[in-house]
Design an enzyme around this catalytic site. Structure first.
Site, PDB file in Angstrom:
ATOM      1  N   HIS A 155       0.403  -9.341 -10.693  1.00 30.28           N
ATOM      2  CA  HIS A 155       1.681  -9.337  -9.976  1.00 30.28           C
ATOM      3  C   HIS A 155       1.347  -8.936  -8.538  1.00 30.28           C
ATOM      4  CE1 HIS A 155       2.995  -8.138 -14.082  1.00 30.28           C
ATOM      5  NE2 HIS A 155       4.094  -8.768 -13.827  1.00 30.28           N
ATOM      6  N   ASP A 168       0.982  -5.250  -8.093  1.00 33.47           N
ATOM      7  CA  ASP A 168      -0.125  -4.540  -8.750  1.00 33.47           C
ATOM      8  C   ASP A 168      -1.320  -4.485  -7.831  1.00 33.47           C
ATOM      9  OD1 ASP A 168       1.288  -4.908 -11.125  1.00 33.47           O
ATOM     10  OD2 ASP A 168       0.196  -6.764 -11.551  1.00 33.47           O
TER      11      ASP A 168
END
Ligand code: XLS
Ligand code: NI
Ligand code: NI
Length: 436
Positions: free
Chosen positions: A101, A104
């Site tokens: 993501h 992240d």
């Protein structure tokens, strides 16, 4: 290059006699099964969010994961450093792909512009590491569910400013996925759903989600991104009713909004279970529609009943998954991404290795068993015979579209149906066990 896991060397195949816990007993990357290497069958991926960012907390206590390389800050330098840790992990396990993501890999900072440049700086690093190691991006995605602005959804938020922010975030996430040669891009619903109808305009939310995904399709074409778009079904958690509840609901949504040509499904084991299905059910529903794209491999716990995202260790389940996948002809764009996290008690860095090695070996066994079941052929033959009536007489006529209710009434009046012979479920379950 500094080493972050000095206690682990490259994981090797040592065969079933090995007692080395950090060796493959079954997964041999180049071994051919049905004419294709294991590596190519699986296209294993690791999830950046679980490996690098999951502190392993639970609602009753904070994270326990030891991450000696991480200074705990939101700095870009810290984020860049993590990419090196992750690639060392990929290299040592022999996992070829990864997924992330946006938030992240890079921190969310005070403004969207700052977050975007932090993302660029980390993507520079990832690009270099991919070049050095040959590792590839299976798919990227945007995190549209952590920040409080998304508490009521992103594309289905009651607030258009939130929709716009989410659109900007997805635009950027698609761009960086494209830049990293990503083979796909996933839309997991996040908070696209609702908790109570009492305050929800369901039709409007669904229409807006359709609009959002069309914008993504348009942008993908505009920038020439050829990766596959996926929707990942999940029935509940975080919201009570997620719009993408299962494979069938996603397919219905995609058809309804004229998006089916542009999306496939990324089926996750634990999500299928939460939907009251088995994973092979959801895989089959997707593949029957020509829309099985990728798999998020993990396992749930029937005693807990939430998205525990455990590592897959069940050989029966892996066999069932691999049967559907082999019957479909294997992955084209997708892969088998371990969307799984260690238990809170498994807090040492080396547990990351035990977890993935176990998952890879489990799937290797599943693949071999599934291939043996297919080579044996008895299972398939049974099913073909069970439906054999449709290949002749009245069955064939119905399937050719040459029957109507009046014809069938005349036929039924002339003949009582012979009840079909036994479904032999137990016999077939025993047969399945012969191969495990
Ligand atoms: C959460 C999902 C998520 C997706 C990517 O339950 O599994 O991790 O795979 O957004
Ligand atoms: Ni997932
Ligand atoms: Ni999940």
């Amino acid at each position: 290059m500094s080493e972050f896991f000095p206690e682990v060397s490259s994981i090797k195949y040592e065969g079933t006699e090995s007692k080395n816990p950090l060796a493959f007993k079954h997964y041999k990357a180049d071994e051919l099964v049905e004419g294709k290497s294991m590596r190519e069958h699986f296209r294993f991926g690791a999830a950046y969010w679980h490996c690098m960012r999951n502190p392993l907390g639970d609602p009753f206590g904070p994270g326990t994961a030891q991450m000696p390389w991480d200074d705990g800050s939101d700095s870009v330098e810290n984020a860049q450093k993590r990419t090196h840790v992750f690639f060392e992990f990929l290299e040592k396990t022999g996992i070829d792909y990864y997924c992330f993501h946006d938030r992240d890999i890079a921190p969310e900072l005070g403004t969207l512009a700052e977050s975007n440049s932090a993302l660029d700086a980390v993507v520079d690093e990832l690009e270099g590491l991919q070049q050095q190691t040959g590792k590839k991006l299976l798919w990227g995605t945007a995190c549209l569910f952590v920040h409080p602005r998304y508490a009521m959804g992103a594309a289905t938020s009651p607030c258009p400013e939130v929709f716009a922010y989410a659109a900007a975030q997805v635009k950027k996430a698609i761009e960086v996925t494209h830049r990293l040669g990503g083979e796909g891009y996933t839309f997991w619903g996040g908070r696209e759903g609702y908790s109570s109808l009492i305050n929800t305009d369901l039709k409007r939310e669904l229409d807006n989600l359709g609009r959002f995904l069309h914008m993504a399709v348009d942008y993908k074409k505009e920038i020439g991104f050829e990766g596959q778009f996926y929707i990942e079904p999940k029935p509940k958690e975080p919201t009570k009713h997620q719009y993408d509840s299962d494979a069938a609901a996603c397919l219905n949504f995609l058809r309804d909004y004229d998006l089916l040509d542009h999306f496939k499904l990324n089926i996750e084991t634990n999500h299928a279970i939460l939907a009251g299905h088995t994973v092979e059910h959801d895989l089959k529903v997707a593949s029957t529609a020509g829309a099985l794209g990728s798999i998020d491999a993990n396992a749930g716990d029937e005693l807990l009943g939430w998205d525990t995202d455990q590592f897959p260790t069940n050989i029966y389940d892996a066999t069932r998954i691999m049967l559907v996948l082999l019957d479909m002809g294997g992955f084209t764009t997708g892969g088998l991404n371990f969307d799984a996290k260690r238990r809170r008690e498994s807090h040492e860095p080396i547990d990351l290795f035990h977890a993935h090695v176990g998952g890879m070996d489990t799937f290797a066994r599943g693949l071999k068993s599934a291939a043996a079941i297919r080579a044996d052929g008895r299972m398939k033959e049974f099913v073909a015979n069970r439906y054999g009536g449709w290949d002749e007489g009245v069955g064939a006529k119905i399937e050719r579209g040459e029957s109507n209710l009046a014809d069938l009434e005349a036929y039924a009046l002339s003949k009582e149906p012979v009840p079909p012979s036994s479904g032999r479920q137990e016999m077939l379950e025993n047969l399945f066990n012969e191969f495990i």
